[in-house]
Design a protein around this motif. Structure first.
Motif: not given
Length: 111
Positions: A41-50, A53-61
Motif C-alpha cells: 500500500d504505497a503512494k508514488y510520493s512515498q516510493l520516491i522518498r524511499m 533514501t535507499l539510493n535506487v531508482t523508483v523503477a528498480y524499487l
C-alpha cells in the motif's frame, strides 16, 4: 524478486538499516512503512522518498528495472542517456532559437 516489499527488505538489509531508520530518513511514519511492506500500500510520493533514501531508482524499487542506480546506466546497455539539467536547458534554448529563425523565414516567404 519483483515485489516492492521484497526489494525494500533486501535493500535495507544490504545497507544495514532498520525499518525505523528507513521510515525516518524517508519522512514517512513507521506505521505507513509497515502498511507498505505488509499490504503493498504505497503512494508514488512515498516510493520516491524511499528510493532516494535507499539510493535506487523508483523503477528498480517497483520491479520495472534491474538497474538500481541511474548513474550505473550506460547508454549502449539500457538505451538511456544521463544529462545534466544545464545541458537539457541549453538544448531547449537552441531549439527555441531555431524555431524562431524558421518561423521568421516562413513569414518572410509568405510576404
Amino acid at each position: 524478486m519483483k515485489r516492492v516489499e521484497d526489494r525494500i527488505r533486501v535493500l535495507i538489509a544490504e545497507r544495514g538499516m532498520t525499518l525505523l531508520q528507513l521510515a525516518i530518513q524517508s519522512n514517512i511514519t513507521e506505521a505507513t512503512l509497515h502498511a507498505i511492506l505488509n499490504r503493498n500500500d504505497a503512494k508514488y510520493s512515498q516510493l520516491i522518498r524511499m528510493a532516494r533514501t535507499l539510493n535506487v531508482t523508483v523503477a528498480y524499487l517497483m520491479g520495472e528495472s534491474e538497474i538500481q542506480n541511474i548513474s550505473d546506466v550506460q547508454e549502449t546497455q539500457a538505451g538511456y542517456v544521463v544529462l545534466k539539467t544545464e545541458e537539457v536547458l541549453d538544448m531547449q534554448r537552441k531549439i527555441i532559437e531555431l524555431q524562431a529563425k524558421l518561423l521568421a523565414k516562413l513569414t518572410e516567404s509568405e510576404v
